[in-house]
Every structure is written in structure tokens, then in C-alpha cells.
Design an enzyme around this catalytic site. Sequence first.
Site, PDB file in Angstrom:
ATOM      1  NE  ARG A  47      32.098   2.570 -11.773  1.00  0.00           N
ATOM      2  CZ  ARG A  47      32.516   1.794 -12.773  1.00  0.00           C
ATOM      3  NH1 ARG A  47      32.291   0.491 -12.731  1.00  0.00           N
ATOM      4  NH2 ARG A  47      33.144   2.318 -13.797  1.00  0.00           N
TER       5      ARG A  47
ATOM      6  CG  ASN B  27      28.035   1.292 -17.649  1.00  0.00           C
ATOM      7  OD1 ASN B  27      28.541   1.838 -16.669  1.00  0.00           O
ATOM      8  ND2 ASN B  27      26.900   1.697 -18.182  1.00  0.00           N
TER       9      ASN B  27
ATOM     10  CG  HIS C 214      36.656   6.389  -6.631  1.00  0.00           C
ATOM     11  ND1 HIS C 214      37.261   7.058  -7.667  1.00  0.00           N
ATOM     12  CD2 HIS C 214      35.465   5.947  -7.118  1.00  0.00           C
ATOM     13  CE1 HIS C 214      36.464   7.033  -8.729  1.00  0.00           C
ATOM     14  NE2 HIS C 214      35.365   6.375  -8.423  1.00  0.00           N
TER      15      HIS C 214
HETATM   16  C1  HEM Z   1      34.734  11.917 -10.891  1.00  0.00           C
HETATM   17  C2  HEM Z   1      34.743  11.109 -11.907  1.00  0.00           C
HETATM   18  C3  HEM Z   1      34.797   9.621 -11.786  1.00  0.00           C
HETATM   19  C4  HEM Z   1      35.559   8.790 -12.534  1.00  0.00           C
HETATM   20  C5  HEM Z   1      36.515   9.199 -13.653  1.00  0.00           C
HETATM   21  C6  HEM Z   1      35.334   7.455 -12.060  1.00  0.00           C
HETATM   22  C7  HEM Z   1      35.930   6.323 -12.588  1.00  0.00           C
HETATM   23  C8  HEM Z   1      35.865   5.074 -12.028  1.00  0.00           C
HETATM   24  C9  HEM Z   1      36.602   3.935 -12.503  1.00  0.00           C
HETATM   25  C10 HEM Z   1      37.523   3.922 -13.713  1.00  0.00           C
HETATM   26  C11 HEM Z   1      36.336   2.907 -11.671  1.00  0.00           C
HETATM   27  C12 HEM Z   1      36.898   1.497 -11.766  1.00  0.00           C
HETATM   28  C13 HEM Z   1      36.116   0.728 -12.779  1.00  0.00           C
HETATM   29  C14 HEM Z   1      36.812  -0.546 -13.216  1.00  0.00           C
HETATM   30  O1  HEM Z   1      38.030  -0.512 -13.433  1.00  0.00           O
HETATM   31  O2  HEM Z   1      36.128  -1.579 -13.372  1.00  0.00           O
HETATM   32  C15 HEM Z   1      35.408   3.382 -10.669  1.00  0.00           C
HETATM   33  C16 HEM Z   1      34.894   2.619  -9.653  1.00  0.00           C
HETATM   34  C17 HEM Z   1      33.971   3.074  -8.755  1.00  0.00           C
HETATM   35  N1  HEM Z   1      33.349   4.307  -8.774  1.00  0.00           N
HETATM   36 FE1  HEM Z   1      33.919   5.906  -9.856  1.00  0.00          FE
HETATM   37  N2  HEM Z   1      34.442   7.484 -11.035  1.00  0.00           N
HETATM   38  C18 HEM Z   1      34.072   8.774 -10.834  1.00  0.00           C
HETATM   39  C19 HEM Z   1      33.127   9.225  -9.914  1.00  0.00           C
HETATM   40  C20 HEM Z   1      32.379   8.408  -9.120  1.00  0.00           C
HETATM   41  C21 HEM Z   1      31.199   8.814  -8.398  1.00  0.00           C
HETATM   42  C22 HEM Z   1      30.588  10.206  -8.464  1.00  0.00           C
HETATM   43  C23 HEM Z   1      30.760   7.725  -7.707  1.00  0.00           C
HETATM   44  C24 HEM Z   1      29.569   7.582  -6.806  1.00  0.00           C
HETATM   45  C25 HEM Z   1      28.856   8.569  -6.338  1.00  0.00           C
HETATM   46  C26 HEM Z   1      31.672   6.651  -7.994  1.00  0.00           C
HETATM   47  C27 HEM Z   1      31.620   5.399  -7.432  1.00  0.00           C
HETATM   48  C28 HEM Z   1      32.489   4.365  -7.736  1.00  0.00           C
HETATM   49  C29 HEM Z   1      32.563   3.135  -6.970  1.00  0.00           C
HETATM   50  C30 HEM Z   1      31.821   2.840  -5.697  1.00  0.00           C
HETATM   51  C31 HEM Z   1      33.476   2.308  -7.634  1.00  0.00           C
HETATM   52  C32 HEM Z   1      33.857   0.865  -7.276  1.00  0.00           C
HETATM   53  C33 HEM Z   1      32.848  -0.062  -7.933  1.00  0.00           C
HETATM   54  C34 HEM Z   1      33.040  -1.551  -7.668  1.00  0.00           C
HETATM   55  O3  HEM Z   1      33.951  -1.960  -6.965  1.00  0.00           O
HETATM   56  O4  HEM Z   1      32.230  -2.330  -8.229  1.00  0.00           O
HETATM   57  N3  HEM Z   1      32.621   7.089  -8.871  1.00  0.00           N
HETATM   58  N4  HEM Z   1      35.136   4.719 -10.925  1.00  0.00           N
END
Ligand code: HEM
Length: 333
Positions: A68, A100, A199
Site C-alpha cells: 500500500r 494515511n 485487498h
Molecule cells: C481503488 C481504490 C482504493 C481504495 C478506495 C482503497 C482504500 C483502502 C482502505 C480504506 C484501506 C483500509 C485502510 C484502513 O482502514 O486503515 C485500504 C487498505 C489497503 N489497500 Fe487500498 N484502496 C484502493 C486501492 C488500492 C491499491 C491500488 C492498492 C495497491 C496496489 C491497495 C492496497 C491496499 C492494501 C495492501 C491495504 C491493506 C494495508 C494494511 O493492512 O496495512 N489499495 N485501502
Amino acid sequence: MMPQQVTNAIFVVPLALALVLCFPPATTAGVLYPQFYDFSCPQAKYIVNTVVSKAVAKDPRMAASLLRLHFHDCFVKGCDGSILLDSSGTITSEKRSVPNRDSIRGFEVIDEIKSALEKACPQTVSCADILALAARDSTVLTGGPSWDVPLGRRDSLGASLSGSNQNIPAPNNTFQTILTKFKLKGLHIVDLVALSGSHTIGNARCTSFRQRLYNNSGNGQPDFSLEQSYAARLRVNCPRSGGDQNLFAMDPSSPRKFDNGYYKNLMGLKGILSSDEMLYTQNQEAMELVKRYAGNQSDFFDQFAKSMIKMGNIAPLTGNHGEIRRICRRINN
Ligand code: HEM
Ligand SMILES: *[C@@H]1O[C@H](CO)[C@@H](O)[C@H](O)[C@H]1NC(C)=O
Ligand SMILES: *[C@@H]1O[C@H](CO)[C@@H](O)[C@H](O)[C@H]1NC(C)=O
Ligand SMILES: *[C@@H]1O[C@H](CO)[C@@H](O)[C@H](O)[C@H]1NC(C)=O
């Protein structure tokens, strides 16, 4: 020399020079390529992989967090390590943006990689490239596809808090808004659907999806595109108020495995974020892609690798732009 030849030389030499400057060969400034450090720091990839492997062994979620980090770096001013800068002087850190804060993590691992690299090859490997390599290694370590990471990015001299707030999609944005945010970075619907497959690992906080559980459109009703028994289970640890930071696996069936479970969840209306489920419910083309990746994991993996390379190519600093930071959290001097 005949006068005509002299005239030709006067025009031809500067023209050739201008062409080289405008269209450099693939091995010079402006283009990333996997062999960038082969002579200047041949151990670079190995060093990154060693530290990432150790960090993920200690904390399995770290793979998701590092993946991420690269995404949140690339969507703000390009893949230039801007997300890593702490606030100081004229710099306002991106770490405090809405997407963030209380959420993005992994900075200590990047610091550890950087200090190992500085010992082996001082001021050679950029922080932006470390993020790209760590994202790939994290994907592979959790069972996902591999790809050759194009390298040669340099590090920014600044950060953009407003860019971080505006360019990174929010989980309650509409499908159109999210697609537009991707298109502004040169990415298409296929990249959106494939990269969202990230995800399949990692966690989301209650605050990122609570709205769906209780009062989705301000009408006192939950989001009916969320399967109701799954919603009931989520409500247990994500109450109407309080517990904002409580963590939930985004793919509860295989939270540590990079697989196509994410797309199967979407087809069962068990996408945890609104932005996830909308890929299946709001757009015909996206829905077809979800079905395809749910049905064929290698199709997902192939596209994921391609889309990661594309995302990694967003507006990199190359040549003599930016710098190679010695410490990823601050600019040199
Ligand atoms: C398409 C639009 C996207 C939205 C709206 C989005 C939104 C989010 C949100 C809200 C979270 C949880 C954050 C939290 O509650 O602390 C999350 C986690 C995550 N996102 Fe996305 N995301 C998107 C696209 C992506 C992309 C393109 C990637 C990587 C190429 C990605 C990788 C991740 C990963 C791996 C996590 C888990 C992180 C952790 O456990 O520390 N996301 N995302
Ligand atoms: C999206 O979530 C943010 C933060 O929780 C909230 O302020 C905003 O009102 C929500 N937007 C919509 C359209 O629901
Ligand atoms: C739902 O949200 C709307 C708009 O924010 C608010 O007026 C209403 O009181 C809320 N209803 C419930 C049951 O929380
Ligand atoms: C999945 O896709 C790959 C590559 O596109 C193809 O070679 C393979 O036959 C497909 N597998 C199934 C089960 O459809």
C-alpha cells in the site's frame, strides 16, 4: 569542404543532438529499467528482499502495508518517495493526510532497508525504488505473482499533503470518482480492477466501512449491496460509535494469502469497502473483469503484474531531477 556540405553539417549536427535529447535511448534518463543498479549496486535487490522477508516473517501484515505504501506514494506527485518524508521546515508530511493517518505503516522497515543499502552502496539506491521493490517482494512473499521491477526513480525534494488528500481514492467515493482518479494517473479500468485485488491481503479499520453498516445514504439503512449476515458479523466489532481503529481482514477467507479470494468475495457481496463492492455492482466492464479474475487466478496475476509496472511508472523523477536521499524521512542537507 563545399559550401553545401558546410551548411549541411551546421544543420545536421545540432539536429542529431536535439533528437538524442528529445528521444533518449531506453538506457538513459527518463526511462526506468530493471538493470538500473546492476553495476552501481548489484546487491540492491537482494538487500531489499532480505529485510522485507524478515519483516514479513515477524509481522505478516507488513506485506500488505508495504504494498500500500507504494500505491500511496505513486498517486501523489508520482513514484518519488514523497510519502516517506516527515514534516520539517517547508515540508508538510503526507503521513497526516486523511487516507494515511492512523492507517499507513511500514516506515521503520523502509528505514532499515535504506540503512542497509547506504552501508553497501552509499547514496545510490533511491527511496522511491525501495518502495517499488518492497511492493513486489511483499506480493511474492504472500503467494502472488512476480515481475521485474523497472528501476531508476529518484527521490522528491518535497511532499504534497493536499495531493495525498485529493488524489488517493476514498472508500466511500463513487465508482466514477475512483475511476477518474485512476485515469488522472494514466491508469484504466482494467488497472483499477486488478490493483484493487491487493485487498486480498491486509486490514481495514472500522471507520473505513462503518457507514455501510448503519446509515449508508443518510437514510438510516445499511448498504444492501453488503451481504447481510456478513454485515451482522462486522457490526459486532464495528459499533455505531467507538472502535474506530478496530481492525478487520479485508479477505477473511485467506487474509495472509495473495490469491483471487477478493474477487470471489465481491461476487458474494462480501467486499468490505464500498469501493470494493462497487467494482461488481456499478459498472458492466468492471463486473466482467471481477468475474474473470474470480474464475481464473492466473489471469488476475498476469494483469496485476502489468498494472503494478504501470502504476510504478507514474511520473518518476529521473536523470538529474530530485536526489538520492540518504535517509528516506528527510531530504539531504
Ligand atoms: C481503488 C481504490 C482504493 C481504495 C478506495 C482503497 C482504500 C483502502 C482502505 C480504506 C484501506 C483500509 C485502510 C484502513 O482502514 O486503515 C485500504 C487498505 C489497503 N489497500 Fe487500498 N484502496 C484502493 C486501492 C488500492 C491499491 C491500488 C492498492 C495497491 C496496489 C491497495 C492496497 C491496499 C492494501 C495492501 C491495504 C491493506 C494495508 C494494511 O493492512 O496495512 N489499495 N485501502
Ligand atoms: C465519506 O466519508 C467521510 C469520512 O468518514 C465523510 O466525511 C463523508 O461525508 C463521506 N462521504 C459520503 C459521500 O458519504
Ligand atoms: C443518518 O444520516 C443522516 C444524514 O447524515 C442523519 O440525518 C440521520 O439522523 C441518520 N440516521 C440514523 C438512524 O443514524
Ligand atoms: C486461465 O487463463 C490462462 C491464461 O490466460 C489460461 O492459459 C488458462 O487456460 C485459464 N484457465 C482456466 C481454468 O480457464
